[in-house]
Design a protein around this motif. Structure first.
Motif, PDB file in Angstrom:
ATOM      1  N   ASN A 268       0.815  -1.217   0.000  1.00  0.00           N
ATOM      2  CA  ASN A 268       0.000   0.000   0.000  1.00  0.00           C
ATOM      3  C   ASN A 268       0.850   1.270   0.000  1.00  0.00           C
ATOM      4  OD1 ASN A 268      -2.126  -1.762   0.103  1.00  0.00           O
ATOM      5  ND2 ASN A 268      -3.178  -0.743   1.782  1.00  0.00           N
ATOM      6  N   VAL A 269       2.033   1.199   0.622  1.00  0.00           N
ATOM      7  CA  VAL A 269       2.952   2.342   0.563  1.00  0.00           C
ATOM      8  C   VAL A 269       3.411   2.549  -0.879  1.00  0.00           C
ATOM      9  CG1 VAL A 269       5.235   3.191   1.231  1.00  0.00           C
ATOM     10  CG2 VAL A 269       3.730   2.188   2.948  1.00  0.00           C
ATOM     11  N   GLY A 270       3.732   1.450  -1.550  1.00  0.00           N
ATOM     12  CA  GLY A 270       4.148   1.542  -2.949  1.00  0.00           C
ATOM     13  C   GLY A 270       3.056   2.119  -3.829  1.00  0.00           C
ATOM     14  N   VAL A 271       1.812   1.662  -3.608  1.00  0.00           N
ATOM     15  CA  VAL A 271       0.680   2.167  -4.391  1.00  0.00           C
ATOM     16  C   VAL A 271       0.453   3.652  -4.089  1.00  0.00           C
ATOM     17  CG1 VAL A 271      -1.817   1.997  -4.731  1.00  0.00           C
ATOM     18  CG2 VAL A 271      -0.429  -0.087  -4.579  1.00  0.00           C
ATOM     19  N   ALA A 272       0.615   4.051  -2.825  1.00  0.00           N
ATOM     20  CA  ALA A 272       0.428   5.454  -2.451  1.00  0.00           C
ATOM     21  C   ALA A 272       1.452   6.336  -3.161  1.00  0.00           C
ATOM     22  CB  ALA A 272       0.541   5.608  -0.940  1.00  0.00           C
ATOM     23  N   TYR A 273       2.709   5.898  -3.198  1.00  0.00           N
ATOM     24  CA  TYR A 273       3.738   6.662  -3.915  1.00  0.00           C
ATOM     25  C   TYR A 273       3.455   6.688  -5.416  1.00  0.00           C
ATOM     26  CZ  TYR A 273       7.090   7.549  -0.147  1.00  0.00           C
ATOM     27  OH  TYR A 273       7.723   8.028   0.973  1.00  0.00           O
ATOM     28  N   MET A 274       2.916   5.597  -5.925  1.00  0.00           N
ATOM     29  CA  MET A 274       2.632   5.525  -7.361  1.00  0.00           C
ATOM     30  C   MET A 274       1.499   6.469  -7.752  1.00  0.00           C
ATOM     31  SD  MET A 274       1.841   2.093  -9.632  1.00  0.00           S
ATOM     32  CE  MET A 274       0.161   1.866  -9.127  1.00  0.00           C
ATOM     33  N   LYS A 275       0.473   6.564  -6.906  1.00  0.00           N
ATOM     34  CA  LYS A 275      -0.709   7.361  -7.235  1.00  0.00           C
ATOM     35  C   LYS A 275      -0.710   8.743  -6.578  1.00  0.00           C
ATOM     36  CE  LYS A 275      -3.722   3.349  -7.924  1.00  0.00           C
ATOM     37  NZ  LYS A 275      -4.997   2.690  -7.516  1.00  0.00           N
ATOM     38  N   GLY A 276       0.262   8.981  -5.707  1.00  0.00           N
ATOM     39  CA  GLY A 276       0.295  10.257  -5.008  1.00  0.00           C
ATOM     40  C   GLY A 276      -0.845  10.399  -4.018  1.00  0.00           C
ATOM     41  N   GLN A 277      -1.177   9.342  -3.317  1.00  0.00           N
ATOM     42  CA  GLN A 277      -2.266   9.361  -2.337  1.00  0.00           C
ATOM     43  C   GLN A 277      -1.694   9.550  -0.933  1.00  0.00           C
ATOM     44  OE1 GLN A 277      -4.231   5.584  -3.032  1.00  0.00           O
ATOM     45  NE2 GLN A 277      -5.617   6.489  -4.533  1.00  0.00           N
ATOM     46  N   GLY A 278      -1.906  10.724  -0.363  1.00  0.00           N
ATOM     47  CA  GLY A 278      -1.423  11.002   0.976  1.00  0.00           C
ATOM     48  C   GLY A 278       0.050  11.348   1.027  1.00  0.00           C
ATOM     49  N   VAL A 279       0.703  11.363  -0.124  1.00  0.00           N
ATOM     50  CA  VAL A 279       2.127  11.661  -0.215  1.00  0.00           C
ATOM     51  C   VAL A 279       2.422  12.082  -1.652  1.00  0.00           C
ATOM     52  CG1 VAL A 279       2.790   9.296  -0.837  1.00  0.00           C
ATOM     53  CG2 VAL A 279       4.424  10.771   0.396  1.00  0.00           C
ATOM     54  N   SER A 280       3.506  12.812  -1.852  1.00  0.00           N
ATOM     55  CA  SER A 280       3.870  13.216  -3.221  1.00  0.00           C
ATOM     56  C   SER A 280       4.253  11.991  -4.036  1.00  0.00           C
ATOM     57  CB  SER A 280       5.049  14.197  -3.184  1.00  0.00           C
ATOM     58  OG  SER A 280       4.706  15.368  -2.457  1.00  0.00           O
ATOM     59  N   ALA A 281       3.787  11.949  -5.281  1.00  0.00           N
ATOM     60  CA  ALA A 281       4.082  10.811  -6.154  1.00  0.00           C
ATOM     61  C   ALA A 281       5.587  10.695  -6.368  1.00  0.00           C
ATOM     62  CB  ALA A 281       3.361  10.972  -7.484  1.00  0.00           C
ATOM     63  N   ASP A 282       6.052   9.431  -6.372  1.00  0.00           N
ATOM     64  CA  ASP A 282       7.486   9.180  -6.580  1.00  0.00           C
ATOM     65  C   ASP A 282       7.620   7.761  -7.126  1.00  0.00           C
ATOM     66  OD1 ASP A 282      10.233   8.436  -6.222  1.00  0.00           O
ATOM     67  OD2 ASP A 282      10.457  10.023  -4.726  1.00  0.00           O
ATOM     68  N   ASP A 283       7.834   7.663  -8.446  1.00  0.00           N
ATOM     69  CA  ASP A 283       7.887   6.345  -9.086  1.00  0.00           C
ATOM     70  C   ASP A 283       9.031   5.485  -8.554  1.00  0.00           C
ATOM     71  OD1 ASP A 283       5.733   7.092 -10.529  1.00  0.00           O
ATOM     72  OD2 ASP A 283       6.767   7.291 -12.463  1.00  0.00           O
ATOM     73  N   GLY A 284      10.157   6.109  -8.247  1.00  0.00           N
ATOM     74  CA  GLY A 284      11.300   5.350  -7.736  1.00  0.00           C
ATOM     75  C   GLY A 284      10.981   4.703  -6.398  1.00  0.00           C
ATOM     76  N   LYS A 285      10.417   5.492  -5.481  1.00  0.00           N
ATOM     77  CA  LYS A 285      10.046   4.941  -4.175  1.00  0.00           C
ATOM     78  C   LYS A 285       8.917   3.928  -4.321  1.00  0.00           C
ATOM     79  CE  LYS A 285      11.561   8.832  -1.306  1.00  0.00           C
ATOM     80  NZ  LYS A 285      11.136   9.899  -0.360  1.00  0.00           N
TER      81      LYS A 285
END
Length: 315
Positions: A268-285
């Protein structure tokens, strides 16, 4: 009266002697018991001497102190044997807990300590039956021994028993009993018990659905550092289940659980970083967390991780 006393003494002596001989036979036939039957058998034979007149009289010719000494020594050996049973059972319990694979002979090693009321041994005996570590699974016996362990106040057993009642393992499902045992475990400070309580009130749980009670339990577990409680509370914040939606708070809870090693949280952390949900999007992270989620994950998490990694690759 004297003849009756002589008869009872002879009977007691014969019972002790026969028990001792059976234990010595068990020593020869069951090597997985180690030296315990040998020690116990010798102890029983020593204890029999003062009760059998013929042996007592013969030995008394060498010294009147020998019969009393043999009985005392026998009692000491029997006491030491009980201590060995307990130590062996607890030690073997801890060994299989650390390596919960197949363990042939483990039931014979743990059962004596469990019968003597050692909660830890009873818990692991129940788990051995539950997992089928020493033969076919027997869920009814698993629940029986887990109940015995829980009744001694063993918090881990209380939580395991709550799970069995919730799932109907080894007997009828009972949400009320599941809650009662989970609350006992929680009262002893077991963080995972709060996750169990929350799950009971969640959709598909063994109790009527109550999002507020579920979230309250997950919050207590989260405060104690329980990763599954953090994850479930994160889901509640993400989807607004019984609580106001808060994607930022959801991400914080997922991240905390992920850092504690929970694969579902890492996903879910990976998906959040991918979609920018609750955090700035970051494809690497996103890619790093999705890859990390595959370690020790279930088939469902593996599938979702690969699916999202494929989506990232297409960007």
């Amino acid at each position: 009266m004297n003849s009756f006393k002589a008869f009872m003494a002879l009977t007691t002596g014969l019972v002790l002697a026969i028990t001792g001989l059976l234990l010595l036979w068990a020593y020869l036939r069951a090597p997985e018991w180690g030296l315990v039957p040998l020690v116990a058998g010798c102890g029983m034979l020593f204890m029999a001497i003062p009760f059998i007149r013929l042996l007592r009289d013969r030995i008394a010719t060498f010294g009147r102190w020998i019969p009393a000494f043999s009985g005392t020594l026998g009692l000491m050996i029997a006491g030491a044997t009980l201590a060995v049973f307990i130590a062996l059972g607890v030690g073997e319990s801890r060994r299989i807990a650390a390596q919960p694979g197949a363990a042939p002979g483990v039931i014979a090693l743990i059962r004596p300590a469990a019968l003597l009321g050692v909660g830890e041994a009873a818990q692991h005996l129940g788990m051995a039956y539950y997992l089928g570590q020493d033969g076919p699974k027997d869920l009814a016996l698993a629940r029986y021994w887990m109940l015995k362990a829980a009744q001694t106040g063993n918090a881990a057993a209380q939580l395991d028993l709550a799970r069995m009642y919730a799932r109907g393992s080894g007997g009828p499902a009972d949400g009320v009993l599941a809650l009662a045992w989970a609350e006992k475990a929680a009262a002893q400070g077991l963080p995972a018990a709060y996750t169990m309580i929350g799950t009971l009130y969640s959709p598909g749980g063994a109790l009527p659905e109550d999002p507020q009670k579920a979230n309250a339990a997950f919050a207590k577990g989260s405060d104690l550092g329980e990763p599954e409680a953090m994850f479930n509370l994160g889901l509640a914040f993400e989807y607004g289940t019984g609580i106001a939606k808060d994607s930022r708070r959801a991400f914080e809870l997922y991240l905390a659980a992920a850092k504690l090693g929970l694969p579902e949280a890492k996903l879910n952390v990976g998906v959040a970083y991918m979609k920018g949900q609750g955090v700035s999007a970051d494809d690497g992270k996103a890619r790093d967390w999705l890859e990390a989620s595959k370690a020790g994950a279930s088939a469902e998490v593996l599938m979702l991780a690969d699916k999202n990694l494929a989506l990232l690759a297409d960007y």
